[in-house]
Design a protein around this motif. Structure first.
Motif, mmCIF file in Angstrom:
data_model
loop_
_atom_site.group_PDB
_atom_site.id
_atom_site.type_symbol
_atom_site.label_atom_id
_atom_site.label_comp_id
_atom_site.label_asym_id
_atom_site.label_seq_id
_atom_site.Cartn_x
_atom_site.Cartn_y
_atom_site.Cartn_z
ATOM 1 N N THR A 173 0.987 -1.163 -0.081
ATOM 2 C CA THR A 173 0.005 -0.016 -0.059
ATOM 3 C C THR A 173 0.817 1.103 0.182
ATOM 4 O O THR A 173 0.647 2.362 -0.662
ATOM 5 C CB THR A 173 -1.087 -0.046 1.104
ATOM 6 N N ARG A 174 1.999 1.387 0.948
ATOM 7 C CA ARG A 174 2.803 2.287 1.074
ATOM 8 C C ARG A 174 3.366 2.761 -0.277
ATOM 9 O O ARG A 174 3.623 3.877 -1.015
ATOM 10 C CB ARG A 174 3.787 2.160 2.021
ATOM 11 N N GLN A 175 3.957 1.676 -0.996
ATOM 12 C CA GLN A 175 4.516 1.912 -2.413
ATOM 13 C C GLN A 175 3.411 2.442 -3.323
ATOM 14 O O GLN A 175 3.881 3.255 -4.317
ATOM 15 C CB GLN A 175 5.263 0.393 -2.851
ATOM 16 N N LEU A 176 2.400 1.749 -3.566
ATOM 17 C CA LEU A 176 1.330 2.267 -4.442
ATOM 18 C C LEU A 176 1.075 3.718 -3.969
ATOM 19 O O LEU A 176 0.727 4.566 -4.872
ATOM 20 C CB LEU A 176 0.156 1.478 -4.306
ATOM 21 N N VAL A 177 0.776 4.106 -3.024
ATOM 22 C CA VAL A 177 0.575 5.341 -2.615
ATOM 23 C C VAL A 177 1.520 6.445 -3.116
ATOM 24 O O VAL A 177 1.297 7.468 -3.475
ATOM 25 C CB VAL A 177 0.201 5.513 -1.178
ATOM 26 N N ASP A 178 3.369 5.910 -2.767
ATOM 27 C CA ASP A 178 3.967 6.912 -2.952
ATOM 28 C C ASP A 178 4.278 6.846 -4.570
ATOM 29 O O ASP A 178 4.388 7.851 -5.071
ATOM 30 C CB ASP A 178 5.412 6.344 -2.422
ATOM 31 N N GLN A 179 4.070 5.682 -5.214
ATOM 32 C CA GLN A 179 4.423 5.465 -6.636
ATOM 33 C C GLN A 179 3.390 6.473 -7.348
ATOM 34 O O GLN A 179 3.712 7.057 -8.335
ATOM 35 C CB GLN A 179 4.638 4.016 -6.910
ATOM 36 N N PHE A 180 2.142 6.283 -7.025
ATOM 37 C CA PHE A 180 0.873 6.983 -7.941
ATOM 38 C C PHE A 180 0.318 7.982 -7.255
ATOM 39 O O PHE A 180 -0.519 8.455 -7.707
ATOM 40 C CB PHE A 180 0.029 5.919 -8.156
ATOM 41 N N ASN A 181 0.911 8.515 -6.107
ATOM 42 C CA ASN A 181 0.615 9.591 -5.181
ATOM 43 C C ASN A 181 -0.977 9.604 -5.129
ATOM 44 O O ASN A 181 -1.644 10.460 -5.320
ATOM 45 C CB ASN A 181 0.674 10.905 -6.359
ATOM 46 N N LEU A 182 -1.262 8.210 -4.527
ATOM 47 C CA LEU A 182 -2.790 7.982 -4.122
ATOM 48 C C LEU A 182 -3.285 8.837 -2.871
ATOM 49 O O LEU A 182 -2.525 9.046 -1.972
ATOM 50 C CB LEU A 182 -2.822 6.668 -3.939
ATOM 51 N N LYS A 183 -4.163 9.210 -2.967
ATOM 52 C CA LYS A 183 -4.826 10.238 -1.859
ATOM 53 C C LYS A 183 -5.933 9.300 -0.937
ATOM 54 O O LYS A 183 -5.738 9.551 0.038
ATOM 55 C CB LYS A 183 -5.733 11.311 -2.430
ATOM 56 N N ALA A 184 -6.696 8.378 -1.469
ATOM 57 C CA ALA A 184 -7.747 7.695 -0.906
ATOM 58 C C ALA A 184 -7.701 6.358 -1.233
ATOM 59 O O ALA A 184 -8.696 5.773 -1.884
ATOM 60 C CB ALA A 184 -9.075 8.307 -0.865
ATOM 61 N N PRO A 185 -6.710 5.401 -1.090
ATOM 62 C CA PRO A 185 -6.639 3.876 -1.456
ATOM 63 C C PRO A 185 -7.925 3.191 -0.780
ATOM 64 O O PRO A 185 -8.469 3.451 0.059
ATOM 65 C CB PRO A 185 -5.571 3.328 -0.907
ATOM 66 N N LEU A 186 -8.553 2.324 -1.639
ATOM 67 C CA LEU A 186 -9.572 1.416 -1.062
ATOM 68 C C LEU A 186 -9.012 0.027 -1.095
ATOM 69 O O LEU A 186 -8.713 -0.505 -2.470
ATOM 70 C CB LEU A 186 -10.730 1.841 -2.162
ATOM 71 N N PHE A 187 -9.584 -0.910 -0.396
ATOM 72 C CA PHE A 187 -9.456 -2.238 -0.431
ATOM 73 C C PHE A 187 -10.661 -2.661 -0.560
ATOM 74 O O PHE A 187 -11.722 -2.428 0.580
ATOM 75 C CB PHE A 187 -8.576 -2.609 1.153
ATOM 76 N N VAL A 188 -10.848 -3.522 -1.516
ATOM 77 C CA VAL A 188 -11.900 -4.446 -1.638
ATOM 78 C C VAL A 188 -11.986 -5.777 -1.342
ATOM 79 O O VAL A 188 -10.796 -6.290 -1.952
ATOM 80 C CB VAL A 188 -12.228 -4.105 -3.371
#
Length: 197
Positions: A173-188
Motif C-alpha cells: 500500500t505504501r509503495q502504491l501510494v508513493d508511486q502513484f500519489n494516491l490520496k484515498a486508496p480503497l481495499f475491496v
C-alpha cells in the motif's frame, strides 16, 4: 514406452550403468552420464517414478497441506494460483504434487496420515501454522521434511517461510501510494470467508 533396457542396448552399456547414470550416481563419469542422458532424451525416455519409489521406499511426491476449508473455498483463485506456483516448481524438479484438506482437522489429519503410510510421502508444505499441531507431530515421527508458511507457533527447528501478510500489505500500500500519489486508496474484498484473498 522406452525402457532402461532400450537405452542400454542403444548405448552399449549395462542396465545398471544406465540406471546409475540417470540417477546422477558419482560412480559414473560425467562424460558417460551426459552421453546416456542424451540418448535417453533422444529416445523419449520418461522415468518410471513408481518403480523408483518402490526401491527408495519414498515417493517423489510433495504433500501440500491446507487447514480445514469451508465449502466453496475451491472458488478462491488465490489458493489455486498458489498451487499452480508450487506445482510448476515441483514439475521442474520431477516431483508430483498432492494435497491434503478437509472440512475439519480430523479429515486433514487422516489425509496426511494416508499420504505418509500408503503413499510414502516424506516431503510436505504446510500452508498454516497452529500451536500443538498433531499433523506436525505425525510428520516429525515419520522423519518427513517439512516447510511451514508463517512463523511457527512454537520455537523449534522447523523450516519456515515468514509470510507476514499484514506487513506485506502495508508495504505494498505504501509503495502504491508513493508511486502513484494516491490520496484515498480503497481495499475491496469478497464477502466469502476465505483463508486466502
Amino acid at each position: 514406452m522406452v525402457t532402461i533396457q532400450d537405452i542400454a542396448n542403444k548405448s552399449g552399456v549395462a542396465i545398471s550403468t544406465v540406471s546409475r547414470a540417470l540417477a546422477d550416481s558419482p560412480k559414473i563419469s560425467v562424460k558417460t552420464k551426459e552421453r546416456i542422458k542424451k540418448i535417453a532424451q533422444d529416445m523419449g525416455y520418461t522415468p518410471n517414478f513408481a518403480a523408483r519409489n518402490l526401491t527408495q521406499r519414498e515417493s517423489n511426491t510433495v504433500g501440500v497441506v491446507f487447514q480445514p476449508q469451508a465449502a466453496g473455498s475451491a472458488e478462491n483463485d488465490f489458493a489455486m494460483q498458489l498451487l499452480f506456483g508450487i506445482n510448476s516448481q515441483l514439475v521442474a524438479r520431477q516431483y508430483l504434487l498432492t494435497t491434503a484438506t478437509g472440512s475439519n482437522w480430523s479429515e486433514v489429519y487422516n489425509a496426511v496420515k494416508m499420504m505418509v503410510e500408503a503413499g510414502q510421502v516424506r516431503r510436505f508444505i504446510l500452508l498454516y501454522t497452529v500451536e500443538n499441531d498433531p499433523i506436525s507431530e505425525l510428520l516429525r515421527e515419520n522423519n518427513a521434511r517439512v516447510v511451514v508458511t508463517g512463523e511457527p507457533e512454537q520455537a523449534n527447528d522447523v523450516l519456515y517461510v515468514d509470510n507476514d501478510n499484514r506487513r506485506a500489505g502495508e508495504e505494498a500500500t505504501r509503495q502504491l501510494v508513493d508511486q502513484f500519489n494516491l490520496k484515498a486508496p480503497l481495499f475491496v474484498r469478497t464477502l466469502a470467508d476465505w483463508r486466502y484473498e
